[in-house]
Design an enzyme around this catalytic site. Structure first.
Site, PDB file in Angstrom:
ATOM      1  N   GLU A 363      11.897  41.310  68.457  1.00 36.51           N
ATOM      2  CA  GLU A 363      10.532  40.270  69.166  1.00 36.51           C
ATOM      3  C   GLU A 363      10.267  40.588  70.030  1.00 36.51           C
ATOM      4  O   GLU A 363       9.983  39.900  71.209  1.00 36.51           O
ATOM      5  CB  GLU A 363      10.762  38.252  69.060  1.00 36.51           C
ATOM      6  CG  GLU A 363      11.519  38.100  67.097  1.00 36.51           C
ATOM      7  CD  GLU A 363      11.375  37.327  67.011  1.00 36.51           C
ATOM      8  OE1 GLU A 363      10.218  36.138  67.584  1.00 36.51           O
ATOM      9  OE2 GLU A 363      12.172  36.610  66.593  1.00 36.51           O
TER      10      GLU A 363
HETATM   11  N1  COS Z   1      -2.241  36.366  73.718  1.00 30.99           N
HETATM   12  C1  COS Z   1      -3.403  36.916  74.169  1.00 30.99           C
HETATM   13  N2  COS Z   1      -3.902  37.934  74.304  1.00 30.99           N
HETATM   14  C2  COS Z   1      -3.235  39.198  73.914  1.00 30.99           C
HETATM   15  C3  COS Z   1      -1.945  39.154  74.027  1.00 30.99           C
HETATM   16  C4  COS Z   1      -1.392  37.704  74.320  1.00 30.99           C
HETATM   17  N3  COS Z   1      -0.202  37.389  74.562  1.00 30.99           N
HETATM   18  N4  COS Z   1      -1.128  39.798  74.367  1.00 30.99           N
HETATM   19  C5  COS Z   1      -2.679  40.885  74.949  1.00 30.99           C
HETATM   20  N5  COS Z   1      -3.288  40.150  74.292  1.00 30.99           N
HETATM   21  C6  COS Z   1      -5.035  40.646  73.888  1.00 30.99           C
HETATM   22  C7  COS Z   1      -4.859  41.413  75.483  1.00 30.99           C
HETATM   23  O1  COS Z   1      -5.482  40.983  76.002  1.00 30.99           O
HETATM   24  C8  COS Z   1      -6.352  42.312  74.712  1.00 30.99           C
HETATM   25  O2  COS Z   1      -7.280  42.361  74.423  1.00 30.99           O
HETATM   26  P1  COS Z   1      -8.872  42.661  75.532  1.00 30.99           P
HETATM   27  O3  COS Z   1      -8.126  43.731  73.701  1.00 30.99           O
HETATM   28  O4  COS Z   1      -9.179  41.511  75.098  1.00 30.99           O
HETATM   29  O5  COS Z   1      -8.561  43.657  76.680  1.00 30.99           O
HETATM   30  C9  COS Z   1      -5.723  43.499  73.998  1.00 30.99           C
HETATM   31  O6  COS Z   1      -5.057  41.811  72.866  1.00 30.99           O
HETATM   32  C10 COS Z   1      -4.675  44.174  73.234  1.00 30.99           C
HETATM   33  O7  COS Z   1      -3.639  43.636  74.863  1.00 30.99           O
HETATM   34  P2  COS Z   1      -3.106  45.008  75.736  1.00 30.99           P
HETATM   35  O8  COS Z   1      -4.017  46.248  75.510  1.00 30.99           O
HETATM   36  O9  COS Z   1      -2.279  44.347  76.379  1.00 30.99           O
HETATM   37  O10 COS Z   1      -1.896  45.622  74.064  1.00 30.99           O
HETATM   38  P3  COS Z   1      -1.399  46.666  74.071  1.00 30.99           P
HETATM   39  O11 COS Z   1      -1.215  47.537  72.989  1.00 30.99           O
HETATM   40  O12 COS Z   1      -0.713  47.602  75.337  1.00 30.99           O
HETATM   41  O13 COS Z   1       0.771  45.811  73.991  1.00 30.99           O
HETATM   42  C11 COS Z   1       1.964  44.513  74.073  1.00 30.99           C
HETATM   43  C12 COS Z   1       1.005  45.521  74.709  1.00 30.99           C
HETATM   44  C13 COS Z   1       2.889  43.891  75.173  1.00 30.99           C
HETATM   45  C14 COS Z   1       1.106  43.041  74.050  1.00 30.99           C
HETATM   46  C15 COS Z   1       2.336  44.794  72.659  1.00 30.99           C
HETATM   47  O14 COS Z   1       2.795  45.786  72.619  1.00 30.99           O
HETATM   48  C16 COS Z   1       3.666  44.230  72.807  1.00 30.99           C
HETATM   49  O15 COS Z   1       3.959  42.660  72.275  1.00 30.99           O
HETATM   50  N6  COS Z   1       4.657  44.926  71.978  1.00 30.99           N
HETATM   51  C17 COS Z   1       5.771  44.447  71.580  1.00 30.99           C
HETATM   52  C18 COS Z   1       5.403  43.755  69.821  1.00 30.99           C
HETATM   53  C19 COS Z   1       7.073  43.250  69.270  1.00 30.99           C
HETATM   54  O16 COS Z   1       7.425  42.227  69.775  1.00 30.99           O
HETATM   55  N7  COS Z   1       7.083  43.414  68.293  1.00 30.99           N
HETATM   56  C20 COS Z   1       8.252  43.185  67.348  1.00 30.99           C
HETATM   57  C21 COS Z   1       7.611  42.924  65.726  1.00 30.99           C
HETATM   58  S1  COS Z   1       7.933  41.017  65.666  1.00 30.99           S
HETATM   59  S2  COS Z   1       9.472  41.209  65.008  1.00 30.99           S
END
Ligand code: COS
Length: 386
Positions: A363
Site C-alpha cells: 500500500e
Molecule cells: N489524492 C488526490 N489526488 C492525488 C493524490 C491523492 N492522494 N495523489 C496524487 N494525486 C493527483 C495529483 O495531484 C496529480 O494531479 P494533477 O495531474 O492534476 O496534477 C495526479 O494525481 C498525479 O500525481 P503525482 O504527479 O503526484 O503522481 P506520481 O505519478 O508522481 O505518483 C504517488 C506519486 C506518490 C502519488 C504514487 O506514486 C503513489 O502513491 N505510489 C504508491 C502506490 C501504492 O501505494 N502502491 C501500492 C499498490 S496497492 S497495495
C-alpha cells in the site's frame, strides 16, 4: 491508555479479540506453514458482521467508520497478520465502490460485501507499476457496450479467492495518470484468470496471485465514476486504506510485545526472571512507548477520516509510516528479548517478525509515504507563503 471508545466500539474490539484468540491463534502457525487461505476464519468474521462494519446502513451494513474498522483490524493483527491482511484487503478493494461507485453499483455489490457472501480485491499493481502507480499498462478499450480488458496485475492480495475485483486500467495511454479508469470485474468472467499462488516470506495465510486479463469483456456499466479518474480513485482509496495498514502495525507490534513480556517473566537466567534486568526493561519500555505513540496517531487519523475531512493523504501516510516502522522494530526486538527461543518456530514472534516486513512495503512503501508527506509539506508552505 483510555481512548474514550463508545460502548459499541468496545463491543467491536472485544468481539474481534475473542475471534482472534479463539479462532485465529490456534491455527496461525499451521496456516503460515501451509501457505493456506483462512476460509473458516473468514466465515466466522462474516457471521460476526465484521465485513458489515464500514458499509453504510442503506446497503445492509452497520454504517460504522474507519475507526471501527481499525479497531477490528488491530485485534486480528495481534493474532495473525496474514488473516488481518485478508480482512483489510477486502476493505481496500471495496473503497473504490464506496467512495466513487454510483447507486446502481452500490446496490448491486455492497449488500453481498456487507454479509461477507462476496469478498473483494483491489487490482492496481503491475510488474512495471509498483511505486510508480501511474505507470500501469493494463488497458480497457470501449467496444460498443463493453470494455475489453487486457493486461496482468501482479501481487494482488485476495487474488483468486475474492469474488469482486476493483481494477485500475488505462482507457487512454496518451494521457498518463489522467488516462486511467477504475472498473469492477467479477470472478468467472471469460478472459479473466489467475496466476499461481505466490510463496511469500510472511503473511502466508493471505493469498497473493496475478490477475490476468486476456480480451476480458465487461459491461460498460462496470466503469466506476467516469473515464480518466482512475488514478484519483486509486489514490483516494489508498488514503483511506493506509489508516488500516497503520492499525495492522499497531496490532502486530502489540501481539509481539505481549509475547516478549510473558516470556521475560518466565525465563530465568543468573537466578532471576530476565524481566528483572534493566537491559530487558529498557527494551520493553521503548517498545511500549512506540506502540502507544503509533496507536494514538492511528486512532487520531481514523477519527480525522471519519470526520469527513477532504484531504487525508498526509495524515494517513504519517500513521502508516510510523506504525509500520514501529511494527518492524518491535517485532525484531521481541525476537531479541526472547533470544534463541524467539528465533524458533515454536514461538510466534519469528513469524511476527517475518510478517512485519510487508507493512513497510505494501500500500505504498514507507519511502513513498515520506514522498507524499514531503509533497504535502511543500504544498502547505506555498499556501501559507512560508
Ligand atoms: N489524492 C488526490 N489526488 C492525488 C493524490 C491523492 N492522494 N495523489 C496524487 N494525486 C493527483 C495529483 O495531484 C496529480 O494531479 P494533477 O495531474 O492534476 O496534477 C495526479 O494525481 C498525479 O500525481 P503525482 O504527479 O503526484 O503522481 P506520481 O505519478 O508522481 O505518483 C504517488 C506519486 C506518490 C502519488 C504514487 O506514486 C503513489 O502513491 N505510489 C504508491 C502506490 C501504492 O501505494 N502502491 C501500492 C499498490 S496497492 S497495495
Amino acid at each position: 491508555m483510555d481512548y474514550f471508545f463508545t460502548e459499541e466500539q468496545i463491543m467491536i474490539r472485544d468481539l474481534a479479540r475473542q475471534i482472534a484468540e479463539e479462532k485465529v491463534v490456534p491455527v496461525r502457525a499451521e496456516l503460515d506453514e501451509k501457505n493456506e487461505y483462512p476460509s473458516e476464519i473468514i466465515k466466522t468474521l462474516a457471521q460476526s458482521d465484521m465485513f458489515a462494519l464500514f458499509i453504510p446502513e442503506q446497503y445492509g451494513g452497520l454504517g460504522k467508520g474507519c475507526l471501527e474498522l481499525c479497531i477490528a483490524v488491530e485485534e486480528l493483527s495481534a493474532a495473525c497478520l496474514g488473516v488481518a491482511t485478508t480482512f483489510a484487503a477486502n476493505a481496500l478493494g471495496t473503497y473504490p465502490l464506496l467512495l466513487f461507485g454510483n447507486e446502481m453499483q452500490k446496490n448491486k455489490y455492497l449488500p453481498d460485501i456487507a454479509t461477507g457472501k462476496k469478498t473483494v480485491a483491489f487490482g492496481l499493481t503491475e510488474a512495471n507499476a509498483g511505486s510508480d502507480a501511474g505507470g500501469i499498462q493494463t488497458t480497457a478499450k470501449l467496444e460498443g457496450n463493453e470494455y475489453v480488458l487486457n493486461g496482468t496485475k501482479q501481487w494482488i492480495t485476495n487474488g483468486g479467492e475474492a469474488d469482486i475485483y476493483t481494477i485500475i486500467a488505462m482507457t487512454d495511454k496518451t494521457k498518463g495518470p489522467r488516462g486511467a479508469s477504475a472498473f469492477v470485474v467479477e470472478k468467472g468472467v471469460p478472459g479473466f484468470t489467475f496466476g499461481k499462488k505466490e510463496d511469500k516470506m510472511g503473511i502466508r495465510a493471505s493469498a497473493t496471485r496475478e490477475l490476468i486479463f486476456d480480451n476480458c469483456r465487461i459491461p460498460k456499466e462496470n466503469l466506476i465514476a467516469k473515464e480518466g479518474v482512475g488514478f484519483l480513485v486509486a489514490m483516494k482509496t489508498l488514503d483511506q486504506a493506509r489508516a488500516g495498514v497503520a492499525a495492522q502495525g499497531v496490532g502486530l507490534a502489540q501481539g509481539a510485545f505481549n509475547e516478549a513480556v510473558s516470556f521475560a517473566r518466565k525465563r530465568v537466567q543468573f537466578g532471576h526472571p530476565i524481566i528483572s534486568f534493566q537491559a530487558i526493561q529498557h527494551m520493553l519500555a521503548d517498545m511500549a512507548i512506540q506502540i502507544e505513540a503509533a496507536r494514538a496517531l492511528t486512532y487520531a487519523v481514523a477519527r480525522f477520516i471519519d470526520s469527513g475531512a477532504k484531504d487525508v493523504s498526509k495524515e494517513s501516510a504519517m500513521a502508516k509510516t510510523l506504525a509500520t516502522d514501529v511494527a518492524m522494530k518491535v517485532t525484531t526486538d521481541a525476537v531479541q528479548v526472547m533470544g534463541g527461543a524467539g528465533y524458533m518456530k515454536e514461538y510466534p514472534v519469528e513469524k511476527m517478525m517475518r510478517d512485519a516486513k510487508i507493512l513497510q512495503i505494501y500500500e505504498g512503501t514507507n519511502q513513498i509515504q515520506r514522498n507524499v508527506i514531503g509533497q504535502a509539506i511543500i504544498k502547505e508552505a506555498v499556501k501559507n507563503k512560508g
